[in-house]
Design a protein around this motif. Sequence first.
Motif, PDB file in Angstrom:
ATOM      1  N   PHE A 283       0.820  -1.205   0.000  1.00 52.95           N
ATOM      2  CA  PHE A 283       0.000   0.000   0.000  1.00 52.95           C
ATOM      3  C   PHE A 283       0.856   1.258   0.000  1.00 52.95           C
ATOM      4  CE2 PHE A 283      -2.459  -3.402   1.929  1.00 52.95           C
ATOM      5  CZ  PHE A 283      -3.563  -3.410   1.094  1.00 52.95           C
ATOM      6  N   VAL A 284       2.130   1.128  -0.360  1.00 53.39           N
ATOM      7  CA  VAL A 284       3.042   2.259  -0.442  1.00 53.39           C
ATOM      8  C   VAL A 284       2.916   2.854  -1.839  1.00 53.39           C
ATOM      9  CG1 VAL A 284       5.457   2.982  -0.373  1.00 53.39           C
ATOM     10  CG2 VAL A 284       4.610   1.279   1.248  1.00 53.39           C
ATOM     11  N   GLN A 285       2.542   4.108  -1.912  1.00 54.85           N
ATOM     12  CA  GLN A 285       2.278   4.750  -3.192  1.00 54.85           C
ATOM     13  C   GLN A 285       3.531   5.312  -3.857  1.00 54.85           C
ATOM     14  OE1 GLN A 285      -0.718   4.517  -4.531  1.00 54.85           O
ATOM     15  NE2 GLN A 285      -1.403   3.433  -2.720  1.00 54.85           N
ATOM     16  N   SER A 286       4.580   5.552  -3.086  1.00 58.35           N
ATOM     17  CA  SER A 286       5.774   6.198  -3.611  1.00 58.35           C
ATOM     18  C   SER A 286       6.645   5.218  -4.388  1.00 58.35           C
ATOM     19  CB  SER A 286       6.595   6.802  -2.472  1.00 58.35           C
ATOM     20  OG  SER A 286       7.791   7.330  -2.976  1.00 58.35           O
ATOM     21  N   ALA A 287       6.824   5.501  -5.660  1.00 57.77           N
ATOM     22  CA  ALA A 287       7.702   4.667  -6.494  1.00 57.77           C
ATOM     23  C   ALA A 287       9.164   5.076  -6.331  1.00 57.77           C
ATOM     24  CB  ALA A 287       7.286   4.774  -7.953  1.00 57.77           C
ATOM     25  N   ALA A 288       9.407   6.203  -5.644  1.00 55.54           N
ATOM     26  CA  ALA A 288      10.774   6.697  -5.475  1.00 55.54           C
ATOM     27  C   ALA A 288      11.547   5.909  -4.419  1.00 55.54           C
ATOM     28  CB  ALA A 288      10.738   8.172  -5.090  1.00 55.54           C
ATOM     29  N   LEU A 289      10.842   5.137  -3.592  1.00 56.80           N
ATOM     30  CA  LEU A 289      11.508   4.378  -2.535  1.00 56.80           C
ATOM     31  C   LEU A 289      11.988   3.034  -3.067  1.00 56.80           C
ATOM     32  CD1 LEU A 289       9.081   5.122   0.403  1.00 56.80           C
ATOM     33  CD2 LEU A 289      11.408   5.954   0.150  1.00 56.80           C
ATOM     34  N   ASP A 290      13.235   2.698  -2.772  1.00 52.77           N
ATOM     35  CA  ASP A 290      13.828   1.427  -3.188  1.00 52.77           C
ATOM     36  C   ASP A 290      13.333   0.323  -2.269  1.00 52.77           C
ATOM     37  OD1 ASP A 290      15.390  -0.558  -4.285  1.00 52.77           O
ATOM     38  OD2 ASP A 290      17.165   0.010  -3.136  1.00 52.77           O
ATOM     39  N   GLN A 291      12.581  -0.628  -2.806  1.00 49.52           N
ATOM     40  CA  GLN A 291      12.006  -1.688  -1.999  1.00 49.52           C
ATOM     41  C   GLN A 291      12.806  -2.989  -2.075  1.00 49.52           C
ATOM     42  OE1 GLN A 291       7.766  -1.870  -2.765  1.00 49.52           O
ATOM     43  NE2 GLN A 291       7.588   0.334  -2.584  1.00 49.52           N
ATOM     44  N   GLN A 292      13.919  -2.989  -2.830  1.00 51.56           N
ATOM     45  CA  GLN A 292      14.788  -4.166  -2.937  1.00 51.56           C
ATOM     46  C   GLN A 292      15.413  -4.496  -1.580  1.00 51.56           C
ATOM     47  OE1 GLN A 292      15.449  -6.035  -5.644  1.00 51.56           O
ATOM     48  NE2 GLN A 292      14.510  -4.826  -7.238  1.00 51.56           N
ATOM     49  N   LYS A 293      15.931  -3.460  -0.914  1.00 56.55           N
ATOM     50  CA  LYS A 293      16.583  -3.658   0.388  1.00 56.55           C
ATOM     51  C   LYS A 293      15.585  -4.181   1.414  1.00 56.55           C
ATOM     52  CE  LYS A 293      19.168  -1.251   3.950  1.00 56.55           C
ATOM     53  NZ  LYS A 293      19.617   0.021   4.470  1.00 56.55           N
ATOM     54  N   LEU A 294      14.368  -3.700   1.325  1.00 57.18           N
ATOM     55  CA  LEU A 294      13.311  -4.138   2.226  1.00 57.18           C
ATOM     56  C   LEU A 294      13.014  -5.625   2.028  1.00 57.18           C
ATOM     57  CD1 LEU A 294      11.407  -2.789   4.300  1.00 57.18           C
ATOM     58  CD2 LEU A 294       9.797  -2.480   2.456  1.00 57.18           C
ATOM     59  N   ALA A 295      12.925  -6.058   0.780  1.00 55.70           N
ATOM     60  CA  ALA A 295      12.679  -7.468   0.482  1.00 55.70           C
ATOM     61  C   ALA A 295      13.845  -8.336   0.940  1.00 55.70           C
ATOM     62  CB  ALA A 295      12.429  -7.661  -1.009  1.00 55.70           C
ATOM     63  N   ALA A 296      15.073  -7.864   0.735  1.00 53.69           N
ATOM     64  CA  ALA A 296      16.253  -8.621   1.173  1.00 53.69           C
ATOM     65  C   ALA A 296      16.270  -8.773   2.688  1.00 53.69           C
ATOM     66  CB  ALA A 296      17.520  -7.937   0.687  1.00 53.69           C
ATOM     67  N   ASP A 297      15.894  -7.724   3.407  1.00 57.94           N
ATOM     68  CA  ASP A 297      15.832  -7.790   4.863  1.00 57.94           C
ATOM     69  C   ASP A 297      14.761  -8.776   5.315  1.00 57.94           C
ATOM     70  OD1 ASP A 297      16.555  -7.020   7.509  1.00 57.94           O
ATOM     71  OD2 ASP A 297      14.908  -5.575   7.554  1.00 57.94           O
ATOM     72  N   ALA A 298      13.629  -8.777   4.642  1.00 58.28           N
ATOM     73  CA  ALA A 298      12.542  -9.700   4.981  1.00 58.28           C
ATOM     74  C   ALA A 298      12.963 -11.148   4.757  1.00 58.28           C
ATOM     75  CB  ALA A 298      11.299  -9.371   4.150  1.00 58.28           C
ATOM     76  N   VAL A 299      13.627 -11.417   3.653  1.00 58.82           N
ATOM     77  CA  VAL A 299      14.065 -12.784   3.347  1.00 58.82           C
ATOM     78  C   VAL A 299      15.140 -13.232   4.328  1.00 58.82           C
ATOM     79  CG1 VAL A 299      15.196 -14.230   1.618  1.00 58.82           C
ATOM     80  CG2 VAL A 299      13.369 -12.683   0.945  1.00 58.82           C
ATOM     81  N   GLN A 300      16.004 -12.321   4.727  1.00 55.16           N
ATOM     82  CA  GLN A 300      17.028 -12.670   5.718  1.00 55.16           C
ATOM     83  C   GLN A 300      16.376 -13.079   7.039  1.00 55.16           C
ATOM     84  OE1 GLN A 300      19.901  -9.573   6.414  1.00 55.16           O
ATOM     85  NE2 GLN A 300      20.902 -10.691   8.059  1.00 55.16           N
ATOM     86  N   GLN A 301      15.335 -12.368   7.452  1.00 58.89           N
ATOM     87  CA  GLN A 301      14.630 -12.728   8.683  1.00 58.89           C
ATOM     88  C   GLN A 301      13.880 -14.040   8.522  1.00 58.89           C
ATOM     89  OE1 GLN A 301      14.938 -11.538  11.625  1.00 58.89           O
ATOM     90  NE2 GLN A 301      13.316 -12.693  12.602  1.00 58.89           N
ATOM     91  N   LEU A 302      13.264 -14.252   7.371  1.00 58.06           N
ATOM     92  CA  LEU A 302      12.591 -15.532   7.130  1.00 58.06           C
ATOM     93  C   LEU A 302      13.583 -16.688   7.201  1.00 58.06           C
ATOM     94  CD1 LEU A 302      10.103 -14.715   4.228  1.00 58.06           C
ATOM     95  CD2 LEU A 302       9.531 -15.465   6.537  1.00 58.06           C
ATOM     96  N   ALA A 303      14.793 -16.477   6.680  1.00 54.31           N
ATOM     97  CA  ALA A 303      15.802 -17.535   6.677  1.00 54.31           C
ATOM     98  C   ALA A 303      16.243 -17.907   8.085  1.00 54.31           C
ATOM     99  CB  ALA A 303      17.003 -17.112   5.835  1.00 54.31           C
ATOM    100  N   THR A 304      16.183 -16.969   9.030  1.00 53.35           N
ATOM    101  CA  THR A 304      16.534 -17.304  10.405  1.00 53.35           C
ATOM    102  C   THR A 304      15.443 -18.118  11.090  1.00 53.35           C
ATOM    103  OG1 THR A 304      15.642 -15.260  11.319  1.00 53.35           O
ATOM    104  CG2 THR A 304      17.959 -15.246  10.686  1.00 53.35           C
ATOM    105  N   LEU A 305      14.208 -17.994  10.605  1.00 58.69           N
ATOM    106  CA  LEU A 305      13.092 -18.710  11.217  1.00 58.69           C
ATOM    107  C   LEU A 305      12.707 -19.984  10.479  1.00 58.69           C
ATOM    108  CD1 LEU A 305      10.858 -15.587  11.912  1.00 58.69           C
ATOM    109  CD2 LEU A 305      12.282 -16.823  13.559  1.00 58.69           C
TER     110      LEU A 305
END
Length: 147
Positions: A27-49
């Motif tokens: 629901f983030v409307q801003s296309a100017a924000l880089d969401q790659q780092k956010l996805a990488a952080d999420a996957v790193q946390q999933l990998a710990t669990l």
Amino acid sequence: MRKIISRALLLALCLGGCATTSQYGNFVQSAALDQQKLAADAVQQLATLYAPARTRLDLQQPTPDPFGQALVKSLRDKGYALLEFAPASAASQPSAPGGLPLRYVLDQAGDSNLYRLALMVGNQSITRPYLAQNGTFAPAGYWVRKE
């Protein structure tokens, strides 16, 4: 004073997560924000669990948004078996046994630069707040796991 306001916003964001309905997605409307780092952080946390080579995830929503696409790529790169969402087959074919359902919500707290990422894996959820800084996301707190 600024610290109190930011903590109050963080609390409101976390409590808002308790009241969400079954709406999932980005629901983030801003296309100017880089969401790659956010996805990488999420996957790193999933990998710990959840061990990547031993866990299969079943996406329960379409992923046409920048975060969803980065999440799918990062999950596959990390070694997860991933069943992507297909609306036509969802009604006619149940998911294979053994896969954990995966959903996500990425949203913003009002007009502030505070964002929340919540991943729902099975009947558990993990959530983390982020601040938007210089066109990217920076963690604003720890991951919180709800079982």
